[in-house]
Design a protein around this motif. Sequence first.
Motif, PDB file in Angstrom:
ATOM      1  N   PRO A 168      26.846  18.899  30.329  1.00  0.00           N
ATOM      2  CA  PRO A 168      25.826  19.792  30.868  1.00  0.00           C
ATOM      3  C   PRO A 168      26.175  20.236  32.284  1.00  0.00           C
ATOM      4  N   LYS A 169      26.056  21.541  32.504  1.00  0.00           N
ATOM      5  CA  LYS A 169      26.288  22.043  33.870  1.00  0.00           C
ATOM      6  C   LYS A 169      25.418  23.278  34.081  1.00  0.00           C
ATOM      7  N   VAL A 170      25.084  23.520  35.337  1.00  0.00           N
ATOM      8  CA  VAL A 170      24.258  24.685  35.672  1.00  0.00           C
ATOM      9  C   VAL A 170      25.161  25.914  35.616  1.00  0.00           C
ATOM     10  N   THR A 171      24.763  26.923  34.840  1.00  0.00           N
ATOM     11  CA  THR A 171      25.592  28.127  34.726  1.00  0.00           C
ATOM     12  C   THR A 171      25.111  29.211  35.683  1.00  0.00           C
ATOM     13  N   ARG A 172      23.795  29.273  35.855  1.00  0.00           N
ATOM     14  CA  ARG A 172      23.255  30.123  36.922  1.00  0.00           C
ATOM     15  C   ARG A 172      21.928  29.507  37.307  1.00  0.00           C
ATOM     16  N   GLU A 173      21.314  29.989  38.364  1.00  0.00           N
ATOM     17  CA  GLU A 173      20.116  29.315  38.860  1.00  0.00           C
ATOM     18  C   GLU A 173      19.050  29.159  37.779  1.00  0.00           C
ATOM     19  N   GLY A 174      18.615  27.912  37.613  1.00  0.00           N
ATOM     20  CA  GLY A 174      17.545  27.650  36.653  1.00  0.00           C
ATOM     21  C   GLY A 174      17.988  27.624  35.197  1.00  0.00           C
ATOM     22  N   VAL A 175      19.305  27.755  34.952  1.00  0.00           N
ATOM     23  CA  VAL A 175      19.793  27.726  33.564  1.00  0.00           C
ATOM     24  C   VAL A 175      20.989  26.782  33.474  1.00  0.00           C
ATOM     25  N   SER A 176      20.951  25.889  32.485  1.00  0.00           N
ATOM     26  CA  SER A 176      22.102  24.998  32.297  1.00  0.00           C
ATOM     27  C   SER A 176      22.471  24.983  30.824  1.00  0.00           C
ATOM     28  N   THR A 177      23.698  24.555  30.564  1.00  0.00           N
ATOM     29  CA  THR A 177      24.174  24.578  29.184  1.00  0.00           C
ATOM     30  C   THR A 177      25.133  23.421  28.926  1.00  0.00           C
ATOM     31  N   CYS A 178      25.255  23.043  27.650  1.00  0.00           N
ATOM     32  CA  CYS A 178      26.267  22.054  27.270  1.00  0.00           C
ATOM     33  C   CYS A 178      26.669  22.369  25.836  1.00  0.00           C
ATOM     34  N   ILE A 179      27.781  21.795  25.399  1.00  0.00           N
ATOM     35  CA  ILE A 179      28.181  21.965  23.993  1.00  0.00           C
ATOM     36  C   ILE A 179      28.394  20.572  23.400  1.00  0.00           C
ATOM     37  N   LEU A 180      27.758  20.347  22.263  1.00  0.00           N
ATOM     38  CA  LEU A 180      27.895  19.065  21.565  1.00  0.00           C
ATOM     39  C   LEU A 180      28.837  19.230  20.377  1.00  0.00           C
ATOM     40  N   ARG A 181      29.560  18.174  20.048  1.00  0.00           N
ATOM     41  CA  ARG A 181      30.429  18.222  18.862  1.00  0.00           C
ATOM     42  C   ARG A 181      30.340  16.890  18.140  1.00  0.00           C
ATOM     43  N   HIS A 182      30.823  16.895  16.901  1.00  0.00           N
ATOM     44  CA  HIS A 182      30.863  15.666  16.103  1.00  0.00           C
ATOM     45  C   HIS A 182      31.981  14.783  16.640  1.00  0.00           C
ATOM     46  N   MET A 183      31.733  13.492  16.695  1.00  0.00           N
ATOM     47  CA  MET A 183      32.792  12.580  17.156  1.00  0.00           C
ATOM     48  C   MET A 183      33.914  12.507  16.133  1.00  0.00           C
ATOM     49  N   SER A 184      35.123  12.287  16.616  1.00  0.00           N
ATOM     50  CA  SER A 184      36.245  12.088  15.688  1.00  0.00           C
ATOM     51  C   SER A 184      36.124  10.681  15.112  1.00  0.00           C
ATOM     52  N   ASP A 185      36.859  10.408  14.041  1.00  0.00           N
ATOM     53  CA  ASP A 185      36.786   9.088  13.395  1.00  0.00           C
ATOM     54  C   ASP A 185      37.110   7.975  14.387  1.00  0.00           C
ATOM     55  N   ARG A 186      38.084   8.257  15.247  1.00  0.00           N
ATOM     56  CA  ARG A 186      38.510   7.241  16.223  1.00  0.00           C
ATOM     57  C   ARG A 186      37.372   6.953  17.211  1.00  0.00           C
ATOM     58  N   GLU A 187      36.726   8.072  17.667  1.00  0.00           N
ATOM     59  CA  GLU A 187      35.614   7.908  18.617  1.00  0.00           C
ATOM     60  C   GLU A 187      34.444   7.167  17.970  1.00  0.00           C
ATOM     61  N   LEU A 188      34.192   7.488  16.674  1.00  0.00           N
ATOM     62  CA  LEU A 188      33.097   6.819  15.963  1.00  0.00           C
ATOM     63  C   LEU A 188      33.341   5.319  15.892  1.00  0.00           C
ATOM     64  N   LYS A 189      34.606   4.944  15.569  1.00  0.00           N
ATOM     65  CA  LYS A 189      34.945   3.518  15.472  1.00  0.00           C
ATOM     66  C   LYS A 189      34.731   2.835  16.817  1.00  0.00           C
ATOM     67  N   ALA A 190      35.204   3.511  17.885  1.00  0.00           N
ATOM     68  CA  ALA A 190      35.085   2.941  19.237  1.00  0.00           C
ATOM     69  C   ALA A 190      33.605   2.801  19.613  1.00  0.00           C
ATOM     70  N   TYR A 191      32.803   3.813  19.233  1.00  0.00           N
ATOM     71  CA  TYR A 191      31.362   3.794  19.543  1.00  0.00           C
ATOM     72  C   TYR A 191      30.694   2.617  18.826  1.00  0.00           C
ATOM     73  N   GLN A 192      31.011   2.484  17.516  1.00  0.00           N
ATOM     74  CA  GLN A 192      30.380   1.406  16.727  1.00  0.00           C
ATOM     75  C   GLN A 192      30.781   0.028  17.254  1.00  0.00           C
ATOM     76  N   LYS A 193      32.043  -0.063  17.672  1.00  0.00           N
ATOM     77  CA  LYS A 193      32.538  -1.338  18.214  1.00  0.00           C
ATOM     78  C   LYS A 193      31.754  -1.689  19.488  1.00  0.00           C
ATOM     79  N   ALA A 194      31.583  -0.669  20.365  1.00  0.00           N
ATOM     80  CA  ALA A 194      30.868  -0.891  21.623  1.00  0.00           C
ATOM     81  C   ALA A 194      29.418  -1.279  21.350  1.00  0.00           C
TER      82      ALA A 194
END
Length: 203
Positions: free
Chosen positions: A154-180
């Motif tokens: 998330p970051k402010v793109t202009r005053e009073g407006v912010s944006t972010c982009i979400l994505r699906h985790m890769s299999d490796r990230e999912l494994k690391a997340y579940q382990k944590a």
Amino acid sequence: KSKAVFGSVGRRIPYRILHVINQDGESLGNMHRAEALRLMDQHDLKLVLLRENVDPPVYRLMTGQQIHEEQLKRAEKQKAKPKPGIVQKELSFSSAIAKNDLETKTKQIAQWIEKKYHVKVTIRQAKDSNTDMFMLYDEILETVSEKATYLSKPKVTREGVSTCILRHMSDRELKAYQKAENQKKNTVKKDENEDLKSSELHQ
């Protein structure tokens, strides 16, 4: 012809006359490449090609730090572009969103994430709302954290407006997340057991 990485410059400049900009962004006008190289050496800077398809081509004298920052900026922009073949969905709402509306939006995001879509979320700061936009992003990510992560934070793109982009985790990230997550659960259990033991001891 593959485009060279920004800032990957040596001393071999194919043009005789260059338009040079100094490290503060001020124009030094046109000069012979030998003069530009002399300036570069004198100030221990690098000469970076900014615009090639103009006459004379524009080069800028930059510090290593400036080149690094520009590379990061360009990489962020590149990341934010949806890759070919990837569907990007968009959602936008105001920071004064009602709790049940936010839940509906979050469910929608979760469904898109399941389909491996990228989801661009834009939040506008409502004038009469003191809800922090970034807290809303945290809430959304918290709800879909088992599947999603930030492609672009998330970051402010202009005053009073912010944006972010979400994505699906890769299999490796999912494994690391579940382990944590499992480690967290085990630590909590261990602490609870320790508490039980110590309370038994004190009885």
